[in-house]
Design a protein around this motif. Structure first.
Motif, short mmCIF file in Angstrom:
data_model
loop_
_atom_site.label_atom_id
_atom_site.label_comp_id
_atom_site.label_asym_id
_atom_site.label_seq_id
_atom_site.Cartn_x
_atom_site.Cartn_y
_atom_site.Cartn_z
N PHE A 99 74.84 47.78 58.95
CA PHE A 99 74.61 49.25 58.28
C PHE A 99 73.71 49.10 57.19
N TYR A 100 72.84 49.96 56.96
CA TYR A 100 72.05 49.95 55.78
C TYR A 100 71.48 51.36 55.42
N ALA A 101 71.84 51.74 54.11
CA ALA A 101 71.35 53.07 53.82
C ALA A 101 69.94 52.95 52.72
N PRO A 102 68.98 53.11 52.94
CA PRO A 102 67.83 53.03 52.21
C PRO A 102 67.85 53.58 50.91
N THR A 103 67.33 53.00 49.91
CA THR A 103 67.52 53.53 48.37
C THR A 103 66.06 53.72 47.72
N ALA A 104 65.10 53.43 48.25
CA ALA A 104 63.68 53.63 47.79
C ALA A 104 63.59 54.97 47.18
N GLY A 105 63.19 55.36 45.98
CA GLY A 105 63.04 56.77 45.32
C GLY A 105 64.21 57.01 44.51
N GLN A 106 65.34 56.44 44.60
CA GLN A 106 66.48 57.07 43.98
C GLN A 106 66.93 55.47 42.94
N GLU A 107 66.06 54.65 42.48
CA GLU A 107 66.10 53.81 41.68
C GLU A 107 66.46 54.18 40.33
N ALA A 108 65.68 55.15 39.91
CA ALA A 108 66.10 55.96 38.50
C ALA A 108 67.46 56.17 38.42
N SER A 109 67.84 56.94 39.18
CA SER A 109 69.16 57.61 39.65
C SER A 109 70.31 56.63 39.33
N GLN A 110 70.14 55.39 40.43
CA GLN A 110 71.06 54.46 40.36
C GLN A 110 71.17 53.50 39.13
N LEU A 111 70.08 52.97 38.86
CA LEU A 111 69.79 51.77 37.73
C LEU A 111 69.76 52.49 36.56
N GLY A 112 69.59 53.56 36.31
CA GLY A 112 69.19 54.36 34.79
C GLY A 112 70.77 54.67 34.37
N SER A 113 71.72 55.06 35.45
CA SER A 113 73.03 55.61 35.11
C SER A 113 73.78 54.09 34.88
N HIS A 114 73.50 53.00 35.67
CA HIS A 114 74.34 51.81 35.61
C HIS A 114 73.98 51.19 34.46
N PHE A 115 72.63 51.21 33.81
CA PHE A 115 72.26 50.50 32.69
C PHE A 115 73.15 50.99 31.31
N ALA A 116 73.57 52.25 31.59
CA ALA A 116 74.40 52.81 30.53
C ALA A 116 75.76 52.33 30.39
N LEU A 117 76.10 51.54 31.44
CA LEU A 117 77.56 51.51 31.33
C LEU A 117 77.77 50.04 31.05
N GLU A 118 79.14 49.70 30.73
CA GLU A 118 79.73 48.62 30.47
C GLU A 118 80.41 47.92 31.46
N GLU A 119 80.63 46.54 31.21
CA GLU A 119 81.30 45.52 31.95
C GLU A 119 82.66 46.06 32.66
N ASP A 120 83.35 46.54 31.51
CA ASP A 120 84.67 47.15 31.87
C ASP A 120 84.71 48.41 32.80
N ASP A 121 83.70 49.37 32.96
CA ASP A 121 83.71 50.37 33.50
C ASP A 121 84.06 50.20 35.06
N TYR A 122 84.54 51.25 35.69
CA TYR A 122 84.94 50.89 37.07
C TYR A 122 83.95 51.68 38.06
N ILE A 123 83.24 51.03 39.05
CA ILE A 123 82.22 51.81 39.58
C ILE A 123 83.05 52.10 41.18
N LEU A 124 82.88 53.29 41.67
CA LEU A 124 83.25 53.71 43.05
C LEU A 124 82.04 54.01 43.63
N PRO A 125 81.39 53.43 44.45
CA PRO A 125 80.09 54.04 45.14
C PRO A 125 80.24 54.54 46.47
N ALA A 126 79.27 54.99 46.88
CA ALA A 126 78.91 55.54 48.23
C ALA A 126 78.23 54.57 48.77
#
Length: 360
Positions: free
Chosen positions: A66-93
């Motif tokens: 199973f694979y869901a392509p990500t191209a085009g959504q890098e800013a949304s995904q990585l810009g948000s993650h870059f603002a997080l800290e190691e202790d923050d908890y991620i619940l992804p789709a």
């Protein structure tokens, strides 16, 4: 009431920092990022674009599941993650594997997850995340619970969850927002509005003019952000994270973005529900191009820099897929064994049956 509704909808203006030409158009909200930070953001987006391209190729070769392509959504995904800290908890789709990788999930385990191998879901100690959720919207109610647990433990952290525009049409979406809002739980709800929930355009899913406004009824501060602008996504995430860890409760962020590829590689044909002209228009807003232009103006990025990232990514992927290939194959007895601490009688019988089959 129609006037009231229109007044509310009119207040959700698109938040943007960097325009399509790489120009800063909102200096007041330009993030306080160092040159090295900006270069690291660019590196991660280029690396993730390569990972997406290679993952699609590996899927077509039958080497990934199973694979869901990500191209085009890098800013949304990585810009948000870059603002997080190691202790923050991620619940992804299921499209949010890049955030898990940058949060500490080894790349070979991401490949094992795609193949359905149970080790792909056994995250290393310190990687604060759940496995990608396949059920649309289920992670939203889970995030509300995780956020409440963070609050009760007195931790300075947040629970962050991601869904697409289709997820906002699920009942779990409203329940999760309402629960988190009622308990002032430190949660951030991301809606990555990539325009199509598989094949249904967002305007056919809801009569709401924005998806951000759906958070208002639950009492959540809600924002609509240019999801192709990595600096805007970072700034918005940083802002709501600081609010949450300071006890001001949850927030919702709608990132308006676009996926270039199909919904997943499992037979979706995007040409049946969108046009080439639409994709071409969105490609003009490409998040990598936008940040690249800014960095080139600052003499922080060159073609050599980009080629090095591309080469590094390809080498990492080559090693990771080999490690996944060499990993012990999953057996039926493995699945039976890890599901229960003490096997019920019927599974004990099946365990013995499959042990005998696997020994031959």
């Amino acid at each position: 009431m129609k006037d009231v509704l229109e007044n509310i909808e009119g207040q959700f203006e698109m938040f943007q920092v960097l325009d399509e030409n790489g120009e800063v158009v909102n200096k007041d909200w330009m993030p306080d990022l160092s040159d090295d930070d900006l270069k690291e953001l660019m590196r991660r987006m280029v690396y993730t674009r390569v990972l997406d391209q290679r993952s699609i190729a590996l899927n077509r070769q039958g080497r990934l599941g199973f694979y869901a392509p990500t191209a085009g959504q890098e800013a949304s995904q990585l810009g948000s993650h870059f603002a997080l800290e190691e202790d923050d908890y991620i619940l992804p789709a299921y499209r949010d594997v890049p955030q898990l990788i940058w949060h500490g999930l080894p790349l070979y385990q991401a490949f094992l997850f795609s193949r359905g191998h149970f080790h792909g879901n056994q995250f290393p100690e310190g990687v604060n995340a759940l496995s990608p959720q396949i059920i649309i919207g289920a992670q939203i109610t889970q995030a509300a619970g995780v956020a409440l647990g963070i609050k009760k433990r007195g931790k300075k952290a947040v629970a962050v969850t991601y869904t697409g525009d289709g997820g906002t049409s699920q009942g779990d979406f409203y329940e999760g927002l309402n629960f988190a809002g009622a308990y002032d739980a430190p949660a951030i709800f991301f809606v990555q509005n990539n325009q199509f929930a598989i094949s249904v355009p967002v305007e056919m899913q809801t009569n709401a003019k924005t998806l951000a406004q759906k958070g208002v009824a639950a009492g959540l501060p809600s924002y609509q952000v240019d999801g192709m602008d990595v600096l805007a996504v970072y700034a918005a995430t940083k802002h709501v994270r600081e609010r949450a860890v300071n006890g001001d409760g949850p927030a919702l962020i709608e990132t308006v973005t676009y996926r270039y590829g199909p919904h997943t590689m499992a037979g979706d044909d995007p040409t049946r529900y969108r046009t080439e002209d639409m994709t071409s228009e969105w490609e003009k807003r490409d998040p990598l191009v936008r940040l690249r232009k800014l960095l080139e103006k600052k003499d922080l990025w060159s073609e050599d820099d980009e080629n090095k990232v591309i080469d590094d990514a390809k080498e990492d992927i080559k090693k990771a897929i080999k490690k996944a290939d060499d990993y012990p194959k999953q057996k039926v007895t493995d699945l039976i064994d890890i599901m229960h601490e003490e096997l019920p009688n019927n599974l004990q019988e099946q365990m013995e049956e499959y042990k005998e089959k696997e020994s031959k």
